[in-house]
Design an enzyme around this catalytic site. Structure first.
Site, PDB file in Angstrom:
ATOM      1  N   ARG A 172       0.912  -1.199  -0.061  1.00 50.46           N
ATOM      2  CA  ARG A 172      -0.025  -0.147   0.007  1.00 50.46           C
ATOM      3  C   ARG A 172       0.750   1.191  -0.046  1.00 50.46           C
ATOM      4  O   ARG A 172       1.814   1.276   0.924  1.00 50.46           O
ATOM      5  CB  ARG A 172      -0.973   0.106   1.338  1.00 50.46           C
ATOM      6  CG  ARG A 172      -1.946   1.368   1.166  1.00 50.46           C
ATOM      7  CD  ARG A 172      -2.848   1.242   2.402  1.00 50.46           C
ATOM      8  NE  ARG A 172      -3.489  -0.095   2.579  1.00 50.46           N
ATOM      9  CZ  ARG A 172      -4.700  -0.349   2.200  1.00 50.46           C
ATOM     10  NH1 ARG A 172      -5.057   0.555   1.378  1.00 50.46           N
ATOM     11  NH2 ARG A 172      -5.152  -1.270   2.439  1.00 50.46           N
ATOM     12  N   THR A 228      -1.123   7.661  -1.103  1.00 48.06           N
ATOM     13  CA  THR A 228      -2.252   7.652  -1.950  1.00 48.06           C
ATOM     14  C   THR A 228      -3.259   6.557  -1.118  1.00 48.06           C
ATOM     15  O   THR A 228      -4.309   6.271  -1.451  1.00 48.06           O
ATOM     16  CB  THR A 228      -1.927   7.110  -3.287  1.00 48.06           C
ATOM     17  OG1 THR A 228      -1.378   5.845  -3.387  1.00 48.06           O
ATOM     18  CG2 THR A 228      -1.049   8.214  -4.061  1.00 48.06           C
ATOM     19  N   ASP A 252       0.922 -10.068  12.936  1.00 54.66           N
ATOM     20  CA  ASP A 252       1.195  -9.913  11.578  1.00 54.66           C
ATOM     21  C   ASP A 252       2.090 -11.124  11.296  1.00 54.66           C
ATOM     22  O   ASP A 252       3.029 -11.572  11.694  1.00 54.66           O
ATOM     23  CB  ASP A 252       2.449  -8.900  11.736  1.00 54.66           C
ATOM     24  CG  ASP A 252       2.748  -8.191  10.275  1.00 54.66           C
ATOM     25  OD1 ASP A 252       3.423  -9.208   9.649  1.00 54.66           O
ATOM     26  OD2 ASP A 252       2.531  -7.363   9.798  1.00 54.66           O
ATOM     27  N   ASP A 300       5.760 -10.957  10.032  1.00 55.88           N
ATOM     28  CA  ASP A 300       6.572 -10.705  11.117  1.00 55.88           C
ATOM     29  C   ASP A 300       6.745 -12.142  11.986  1.00 55.88           C
ATOM     30  O   ASP A 300       7.838 -12.354  12.215  1.00 55.88           O
ATOM     31  CB  ASP A 300       6.156  -9.677  11.972  1.00 55.88           C
ATOM     32  CG  ASP A 300       6.216  -8.218  11.590  1.00 55.88           C
ATOM     33  OD1 ASP A 300       7.219  -8.085  10.474  1.00 55.88           O
ATOM     34  OD2 ASP A 300       5.708  -7.401  12.144  1.00 55.88           O
TER      35      ASP A 300
END
Length: 207
Positions: A98, A102, A197, A200
């Site tokens: 991402r 924006t 996550d 991770d």
């Protein structure tokens, strides 16, 4: 996928005390179980096989062969579990992230055939949270001519699954195989109860 082995492995993945080596091993095992279900409709052809006793009719993958596409980086932790079950499949890669300014999903790396016409593609991504990355990956693959896309995820949030349906729900050639559909997304877009996550926990905190 409703199976006690799947439920058990997901439970251990959720445990915050599960160390990375165990997390990687369980992810590998879990993906193999999910791949069994995900490949139920893989295309095959009849082939002639010589056994030590006689000639018989067997089964082989149809051409073009299935294509496995992990989404970098966390999807890499699912690759071996998938290719163990489908060793003759080809492997491509998609790196998507991402853009913090924006908020759009950008493709920063890809290693895929230019023409995917007729291909059955299996996308590997541990988490279906907001659905943004997976939506763009699916669009990318269909734009390249993929005939059918099956997404294999460990866990998903209802919000992300709904966004996926809204974006691609009219496509009968799209399938999603999950180990668990969780409760919701929190305010930080983490899946609840989730498992943290995935990248991770698979590979440590290095980015």
């Amino acid at each position: 996928m409703d199976h006690p082995l799947v439920a058990h492995k997901v439970s251990v993945l959720r445990d915050k005390t599960t160390p990375s080596p165990v997390f990687r091993q369980l992810t590998d095992e879990l993906v193999t179980l999910l791949a069994y279900e995900a490949t139920r409709e893989v295309r095959t052809v009849e082939v002639e096989v010589e056994t030590p006793v006689a000639t018989t009719t067997g089964t082989a993958f149809a051409k073009p062969t299935p294509l496995v596409v992990p989404i970098l980086r966390a999807g890499l932790g699912m690759l071996e579990g998938m290719t163990r079950l489908v060793p003759t499949a080809e492997v491509g890669f998609l790196g998507m992230a991402r853009d913090e300014e924006t908020l759009n999903i950008v493709t920063y790396a890809e290693r895929l055939p230019a023409d995917l016409t007729g291909r059955q593609v299996f996308v590997l991504d541990p988490m279906l949270a907001t659905g943004g990355t997976l939506i763009e990956a699916i669009k990318f693959l269909f734009d390249r001519g993929a005939d059918e896309v099956t997404c294999i995820c460990l866990i998903a949030a209802p919000e992300g699954l709904q966004r996926l349906k809204d974006a691609h729900g009219g496509v009968e050639r799209l399938h999603v195989v999950l180990a668990s559909l969780d409760e919701r997304l929190d305010e930080k877009a983490y899946i609840v109860p989730g498992l943290g996550d995935a990248g991770d926990r698979l590979y440590g905190l290095a980015h």
